[in-house]
Design a protein around this motif. Sequence first.
Motif, short mmCIF file in Angstrom:
data_model
loop_
_atom_site.label_atom_id
_atom_site.label_comp_id
_atom_site.label_asym_id
_atom_site.label_seq_id
_atom_site.Cartn_x
_atom_site.Cartn_y
_atom_site.Cartn_z
N GLU A 126 -9.56 -0.09 -2.89
CA GLU A 126 -9.44 -1.50 -3.27
C GLU A 126 -8.27 -1.73 -4.21
O GLU A 126 -7.56 -2.73 -4.09
CB GLU A 126 -10.76 -2.00 -3.88
N ALA A 127 -8.07 -0.81 -5.15
CA ALA A 127 -6.92 -0.93 -6.06
C ALA A 127 -5.61 -0.84 -5.29
O ALA A 127 -4.68 -1.62 -5.51
CB ALA A 127 -6.99 0.15 -7.14
N MET A 128 -5.54 0.11 -4.36
CA MET A 128 -4.33 0.31 -3.56
C MET A 128 -3.99 -0.94 -2.73
O MET A 128 -2.82 -1.28 -2.56
CB MET A 128 -4.52 1.49 -2.62
N MET A 129 -4.99 -1.62 -2.22
CA MET A 129 -4.77 -2.77 -1.35
C MET A 129 -3.99 -3.89 -2.04
O MET A 129 -3.36 -4.71 -1.37
CB MET A 129 -6.10 -3.30 -0.80
N ASP A 130 -4.00 -3.93 -3.36
CA ASP A 130 -3.27 -4.96 -4.11
C ASP A 130 -1.88 -4.50 -4.55
O ASP A 130 -1.18 -5.23 -5.25
CB ASP A 130 -4.07 -5.39 -5.34
N ALA A 159 -3.22 3.15 -12.44
CA ALA A 159 -4.25 2.22 -11.92
C ALA A 159 -5.17 2.91 -10.93
O ALA A 159 -6.38 2.64 -10.91
CB ALA A 159 -3.57 1.01 -11.27
N ILE A 160 -4.63 3.81 -10.12
CA ILE A 160 -5.48 4.57 -9.19
C ILE A 160 -6.42 5.50 -9.97
O ILE A 160 -7.61 5.59 -9.67
CB ILE A 160 -4.62 5.38 -8.18
N GLU A 161 -5.89 6.17 -11.00
CA GLU A 161 -6.72 7.04 -11.83
C GLU A 161 -7.82 6.25 -12.52
O GLU A 161 -8.97 6.70 -12.58
CB GLU A 161 -5.87 7.79 -12.85
N CYS A 195 0.80 -1.23 0.00
CA CYS A 195 0.00 0.00 0.00
C CYS A 195 0.83 1.27 0.00
O CYS A 195 0.48 2.25 0.66
CB CYS A 195 -0.97 0.01 1.18
N GLY A 196 1.95 1.27 -0.73
CA GLY A 196 2.77 2.47 -0.84
C GLY A 196 3.80 2.62 0.26
O GLY A 196 4.45 3.65 0.35
N TRP A 197 3.97 1.60 1.10
CA TRP A 197 4.95 1.66 2.18
C TRP A 197 6.21 0.91 1.77
O TRP A 197 6.16 -0.15 1.12
CB TRP A 197 4.42 0.99 3.43
N CYS A 198 7.35 1.45 2.17
CA CYS A 198 8.62 0.74 2.04
C CYS A 198 9.47 1.13 3.24
O CYS A 198 9.12 2.02 4.01
CB CYS A 198 9.32 1.06 0.72
N LYS A 199 10.57 0.42 3.40
CA LYS A 199 11.43 0.64 4.56
C LYS A 199 12.86 0.80 4.05
O LYS A 199 13.30 0.03 3.20
CB LYS A 199 11.33 -0.57 5.49
N ASP A 200 13.57 1.81 4.57
CA ASP A 200 14.95 1.97 4.14
C ASP A 200 15.85 0.98 4.87
O ASP A 200 15.40 0.26 5.76
CB ASP A 200 15.42 3.43 4.27
N LYS A 201 17.11 0.92 4.47
CA LYS A 201 18.01 -0.10 5.04
C LYS A 201 18.31 0.11 6.50
O LYS A 201 18.83 -0.78 7.16
CB LYS A 201 19.29 -0.20 4.22
N TRP A 202 17.95 1.28 7.05
CA TRP A 202 18.15 1.53 8.48
C TRP A 202 16.88 1.24 9.28
O TRP A 202 16.86 1.42 10.48
CB TRP A 202 18.61 2.97 8.70
#
Length: 160
Positions: free
Chosen positions: A140-144, A152-154, A106-113
Motif C-alpha cells: 500500500e505504501a509503494m502504490m503511492d 517509508a517502506i521500512e 511504484c519504482g518504475w521509470c523510463k530512460d530517454k530511449w
Amino acid sequence: MTVAKNTICLWYDKDAEAAARFYAETFPDSSVSAIHHAPGDYPAGKEGDVLTVDFTVLGIPCLGLNGGPAFTHSEAFSFQVSTEDQEETDRYWNAIVENGGQESACGWCKDKWGISWQITPRVLVEALAAGGGEAKRAFEAMMDMKKIDVAAIEAARRGH
C-alpha cells in the motif's frame, strides 16, 4: 570473439551506441564491448552507420540494434535493478530521470530511449515476500510512490 548463448536484443531508432554508453557509465558490471557498422545500406540507414552495439548491463549481455522507428519499447520489458539502500536507489533513479527519462509509478521509470527500469530496493522485495500484514502495508505504501522511499517502506513494514 565469444558470442553469448542468450542475448537480449534491444531495438533502438538510431541511438543504440549512446544508450549502451550511458548504461555502461551508470551501472556496475556494465560495458560496451563492440560497435558494428552496416556493411551496406538498409531500410533504417546507410552503409557505415552504426548497426549494432554489443554491451552488458549489470552482467546481462545485450545487443543494441539501430533498426529505425518501426518498433518502440514498452513497459512489457524492463530491467529490474535491486538496490541496497536509498543512496543507491537515488543514484540510479536520478541518473535515468535526469538524463531525459521520466518517472512512473511504484519504482518504475523510463530512460530517454524508452527502456523501462524498475529501481527496486531490497527492503521492498523482502517486505512483499514476508506476506501477511507486513506485505500488505508495504504494498500500500509503494502504490503511492514514484521512486521508492526506503524509510517509508521500512516504516510500513513495522506498522507505522
